[in-house]
Design a protein around this motif. Structure first.
Motif, PDB file in Angstrom:
ATOM      1  N   THR A   1      22.744  -1.323  60.439  1.00  0.00           N
ATOM      2  CA  THR A   1      23.534  -0.365  61.218  1.00  0.00           C
ATOM      3  C   THR A   1      22.651   0.710  61.836  1.00  0.00           C
ATOM      4  O   THR A   1      22.938   1.212  62.933  1.00  0.00           O
ATOM      5  N   TYR A   2      21.574   1.058  61.150  1.00  0.00           N
ATOM      6  CA  TYR A   2      20.660   2.089  61.651  1.00  0.00           C
ATOM      7  C   TYR A   2      19.242   1.489  61.714  1.00  0.00           C
ATOM      8  O   TYR A   2      18.387   1.809  60.878  1.00  0.00           O
ATOM      9  N   PRO A   3      18.993   0.629  62.681  1.00  0.00           N
ATOM     10  CA  PRO A   3      17.747  -0.151  62.708  1.00  0.00           C
ATOM     11  C   PRO A   3      16.475   0.663  62.915  1.00  0.00           C
ATOM     12  O   PRO A   3      15.394   0.182  62.579  1.00  0.00           O
ATOM     13  N   LYS A   4      16.572   1.871  63.445  1.00  0.00           N
ATOM     14  CA  LYS A   4      15.377   2.679  63.708  1.00  0.00           C
ATOM     15  C   LYS A   4      15.106   3.714  62.619  1.00  0.00           C
ATOM     16  O   LYS A   4      14.077   4.386  62.655  1.00  0.00           O
ATOM     17  N   LYS A   5      16.029   3.833  61.673  1.00  0.00           N
ATOM     18  CA  LYS A   5      15.943   4.905  60.693  1.00  0.00           C
ATOM     19  C   LYS A   5      15.166   4.463  59.448  1.00  0.00           C
ATOM     20  O   LYS A   5      15.303   3.343  58.978  1.00  0.00           O
ATOM     21  N   ILE A   6      14.350   5.379  58.945  1.00  0.00           N
ATOM     22  CA  ILE A   6      13.672   5.170  57.668  1.00  0.00           C
ATOM     23  C   ILE A   6      14.512   5.837  56.583  1.00  0.00           C
ATOM     24  O   ILE A   6      14.834   7.022  56.669  1.00  0.00           O
TER      25      ILE A   6
ATOM     26  N   THR B   1      14.997   6.975  52.643  1.00  0.00           N
ATOM     27  CA  THR B   1      14.362   7.209  51.351  1.00  0.00           C
ATOM     28  C   THR B   1      15.184   6.485  50.280  1.00  0.00           C
ATOM     29  O   THR B   1      16.343   6.107  50.507  1.00  0.00           O
ATOM     30  N   LYS B   2      14.592   6.302  49.111  1.00  0.00           N
ATOM     31  CA  LYS B   2      15.320   5.657  48.018  1.00  0.00           C
ATOM     32  C   LYS B   2      16.527   6.499  47.611  1.00  0.00           C
ATOM     33  O   LYS B   2      17.579   5.955  47.247  1.00  0.00           O
ATOM     34  N   GLU B   3      16.393   7.798  47.675  1.00  0.00           N
ATOM     35  CA  GLU B   3      17.519   8.666  47.342  1.00  0.00           C
ATOM     36  C   GLU B   3      18.658   8.471  48.335  1.00  0.00           C
ATOM     37  O   GLU B   3      19.834   8.404  47.947  1.00  0.00           O
ATOM     38  N   GLN B   4      18.343   8.380  49.627  1.00  0.00           N
ATOM     39  CA  GLN B   4      19.370   8.171  50.642  1.00  0.00           C
ATOM     40  C   GLN B   4      20.061   6.823  50.454  1.00  0.00           C
ATOM     41  O   GLN B   4      21.281   6.726  50.602  1.00  0.00           O
ATOM     42  N   ILE B   5      19.291   5.793  50.139  1.00  0.00           N
ATOM     43  CA  ILE B   5      19.875   4.465  49.909  1.00  0.00           C
ATOM     44  C   ILE B   5      20.795   4.512  48.695  1.00  0.00           C
ATOM     45  O   ILE B   5      21.916   3.995  48.726  1.00  0.00           O
ATOM     46  N   TYR B   6      20.341   5.149  47.625  1.00  0.00           N
ATOM     47  CA  TYR B   6      21.144   5.191  46.413  1.00  0.00           C
ATOM     48  C   TYR B   6      22.447   5.958  46.647  1.00  0.00           C
ATOM     49  O   TYR B   6      23.519   5.524  46.227  1.00  0.00           O
ATOM     50  N   ARG B   7      22.349   7.094  47.321  1.00  0.00           N
ATOM     51  CA  ARG B   7      23.551   7.890  47.597  1.00  0.00           C
ATOM     52  C   ARG B   7      24.540   7.115  48.461  1.00  0.00           C
ATOM     53  O   ARG B   7      25.759   7.172  48.255  1.00  0.00           O
TER      54      ARG B   7
ATOM     55  N   LYS C   1      11.138  -3.647  55.685  1.00  0.00           N
ATOM     56  CA  LYS C   1       9.785  -3.114  55.604  1.00  0.00           C
ATOM     57  C   LYS C   1       9.724  -1.929  54.636  1.00  0.00           C
ATOM     58  O   LYS C   1      10.612  -1.083  54.615  1.00  0.00           O
ATOM     59  N   THR C   2       8.663  -1.898  53.850  1.00  0.00           N
ATOM     60  CA  THR C   2       8.407  -0.740  52.995  1.00  0.00           C
ATOM     61  C   THR C   2       7.598   0.282  53.774  1.00  0.00           C
ATOM     62  O   THR C   2       6.567  -0.054  54.363  1.00  0.00           O
ATOM     63  N   VAL C   3       8.089   1.509  53.793  1.00  0.00           N
ATOM     64  CA  VAL C   3       7.342   2.614  54.386  1.00  0.00           C
ATOM     65  C   VAL C   3       6.752   3.395  53.218  1.00  0.00           C
ATOM     66  O   VAL C   3       7.459   4.147  52.539  1.00  0.00           O
ATOM     67  N   TRP C   4       5.480   3.161  52.940  1.00  0.00           N
ATOM     68  CA  TRP C   4       4.867   3.665  51.721  1.00  0.00           C
ATOM     69  C   TRP C   4       4.983   5.174  51.603  1.00  0.00           C
ATOM     70  O   TRP C   4       4.704   5.915  52.530  1.00  0.00           O
ATOM     71  N   GLY C   5       5.418   5.595  50.412  1.00  0.00           N
ATOM     72  CA  GLY C   5       5.575   7.012  50.135  1.00  0.00           C
ATOM     73  C   GLY C   5       6.882   7.587  50.637  1.00  0.00           C
ATOM     74  O   GLY C   5       7.177   8.764  50.378  1.00  0.00           O
ATOM     75  N   ILE C   6       7.676   6.781  51.362  1.00  0.00           N
ATOM     76  CA  ILE C   6       8.934   7.291  51.909  1.00  0.00           C
ATOM     77  C   ILE C   6      10.115   6.438  51.452  1.00  0.00           C
ATOM     78  O   ILE C   6      11.006   6.912  50.762  1.00  0.00           O
ATOM     79  N   GLY C   7      10.135   5.158  51.867  1.00  0.00           N
ATOM     80  CA  GLY C   7      11.272   4.318  51.517  1.00  0.00           C
ATOM     81  C   GLY C   7      11.246   2.992  52.244  1.00  0.00           C
ATOM     82  O   GLY C   7      10.226   2.301  52.238  1.00  0.00           O
TER      83      GLY C   7
ATOM     84  N   LYS D   1      12.843   0.515  55.791  1.00  0.00           N
ATOM     85  CA  LYS D   1      13.451   0.463  57.106  1.00  0.00           C
ATOM     86  C   LYS D   1      13.578  -0.989  57.530  1.00  0.00           C
ATOM     87  O   LYS D   1      12.931  -1.873  56.969  1.00  0.00           O
ATOM     88  N   LEU D   2      14.393  -1.207  58.566  1.00  0.00           N
ATOM     89  CA  LEU D   2      14.499  -2.533  59.146  1.00  0.00           C
ATOM     90  C   LEU D   2      13.232  -2.840  59.939  1.00  0.00           C
ATOM     91  O   LEU D   2      12.649  -1.947  60.552  1.00  0.00           O
ATOM     92  N   GLY D   3      12.813  -4.098  59.939  1.00  0.00           N
ATOM     93  CA  GLY D   3      11.603  -4.480  60.664  1.00  0.00           C
ATOM     94  C   GLY D   3      11.746  -4.244  62.159  1.00  0.00           C
ATOM     95  O   GLY D   3      12.855  -4.223  62.714  1.00  0.00           O
ATOM     96  N   ASP D   4      10.628  -4.045  62.815  1.00  0.00           N
ATOM     97  CA  ASP D   4      10.617  -3.819  64.275  1.00  0.00           C
ATOM     98  C   ASP D   4      10.590  -5.166  64.989  1.00  0.00           C
ATOM     99  O   ASP D   4       9.606  -5.912  64.905  1.00  0.00           O
ATOM    100  N   PHE D   5      11.675  -5.463  65.685  1.00  0.00           N
ATOM    101  CA  PHE D   5      11.779  -6.710  66.419  1.00  0.00           C
ATOM    102  C   PHE D   5      11.889  -6.400  67.900  1.00  0.00           C
ATOM    103  O   PHE D   5      12.610  -5.494  68.304  1.00  0.00           O
ATOM    104  N   GLN D   6      11.189  -7.157  68.698  1.00  0.00           N
ATOM    105  CA  GLN D   6      11.222  -6.958  70.142  1.00  0.00           C
ATOM    106  C   GLN D   6      12.458  -7.652  70.721  1.00  0.00           C
ATOM    107  O   GLN D   6      12.859  -8.687  70.279  1.00  0.00           O
TER     108      GLN D   6
END
Length: 234
Positions: free
Chosen positions: A172-177, A179-185, A221-227, A229-234
Motif C-alpha cells: 500500500t505504501y511502496p515508497k515508505k520505509i 521501522t519495526k515499531e511502525q510495523i508492529y503498531r 528489502k531490509t533497510v539496515w538500522g531502520i526497518g 521497505k518494498l523493493g524498488d521496481f521499475q
C-alpha cells in the motif's frame, strides 16, 4: 463472551491468567495437557488459543501442528523457552505471537485482544460479497485485497493473517520505509515492547513464501538500522 482455550500445566500461572482474563470479559477453558487440549478444541470454537510449549502427553508444538491442519484460530505461545530457535519454530508452525514467561498480565491481555481483533478483521474482509476486487500488482505478484488472495505468476500463495497484513502494508505504501515499531503498531495494533525477534521471524517466513531467493530478497528489502521497505521496481 469470547472463549479462549488456555493450554498450560502450571496451575499457579493458569489461575492467575484465568482470573485476569475473566475480569476482561473472556470465557477461559483450561487444559492441563496436550491431549486434553485437543479434545476441548474439537468440542467448540475459540477466539484464541494460549499455548504453553512444555506439556505432558502431547507437547505444545505437536498440538499446534495438528490444529493448524483444520483451523486458523490465532495462537499465542506462552513459554519459559525463550530461545530464538523456539520462537522461530513456534511461529513457523503457525503461531501468531510469542510472549515469554514471566510476563505482565497487562501485556498478555493487550496481545490477546490484538490477536483476536486482527483475526476478526482478516475474516471479515474476506467475506465481502462485492464482485469488485481491489487489486494491487507489484511485478509478477498480485494482491486481491477484497478476496484476501495473493498470487505470483498465477500461482496462489497462502499467507497467515499477520503475513498478509505486513505485505499489504508494504504494498500500500511502496515508497515508505517502515521501522519495526511502525510495523508492529500497524499489524499487531499494540504497543511495541522491543521484541524484534517476532517481526524478524514473520519477515523471514514471508520471504520464504514470496521470494524466488529468500537469501537475496527482491520484494521485501531490509533497510539496515531502520526497518523494511518494498523493493524498488521499475
Amino acid at each position: 463472551m469470547q472463549s479462549i482455550l488456555l493450554v498450560e500445566d502450571d496451575l499457579s500461572i493458569s489461575e492467575m491468567v484465568i482470573s485476569y482474563l475473566s475480569k476482561e470479559g473472556f470465557t477461559i477453558v483450561h487444559a492441563r495437557d496436550g491431549e486434553e487440549a485437543l479434545r476441548l478444541f474439537s468440542e467448540q470454537k475459540y477466539a484464541l488459543v494460549l499455548l504453553d510449549l512444555m506439556l505432558p502427553y502431547l507437547n505444545g508444538m505437536d498440538f499446534l501442528k495438528i490444529i493448524r491442519e483444520q483451523s486458523r484460530v490465532p495462537v499465542l505461545i506462552i513459554s519459559a523457552k525463550d530461545g530464538e530457535v523456539d520462537k522461530a519454530l513456534g511461529l513457523g508452525f503457525g503461531a501468531d505471537d510469542y510472549i515469554a514467561k514471566p510476563f505482565s498480565l497487562i501485556e498478555l491481555t493487550a496481545r490477546v485482544k490484538s490477536a483476536i481483533r486482527r483475526a476478526t478483521e482478516y475474516s471479515d474482509s474476506g467475506s465481502s460479497s462485492s464482485p469488485r476486487s481491489n487489486i494491487i500488482t507489484v511485478q509478477d505478484m498480485t494482491m486481491d485485497i477484497d478476496n484476501i488472495r495473493l498470487s505470483k505468476k498465477g500461482r496462489e500463495i497462502h499467507l497467515t493473517a499477520k503475513e498478509w497484513s505486513i505485505l499489504k502494508l508494504l504494498f500500500t505504501y511502496p515508497k515508505k520505509i517502515f521501522t519495526k515499531e511502525q510495523i508492529y503498531r500497524s499489524v499487531w495494533g499494540d504497543e511495541y515492547y522491543g521484541d524484534e525477534n517476532i517481526i524478524n521471524v514473520h519477515m523471514s517466513r514471508l520471504r520464504e513464501k514470496i521470494e524466488d531467493n529468500p537469501s537475496s530478497p527482491q520484494y521485501i528489502k531490509t533497510v539496515w538500522g531502520i526497518g523494511y521497505k518494498l523493493g524498488d521496481f521499475q
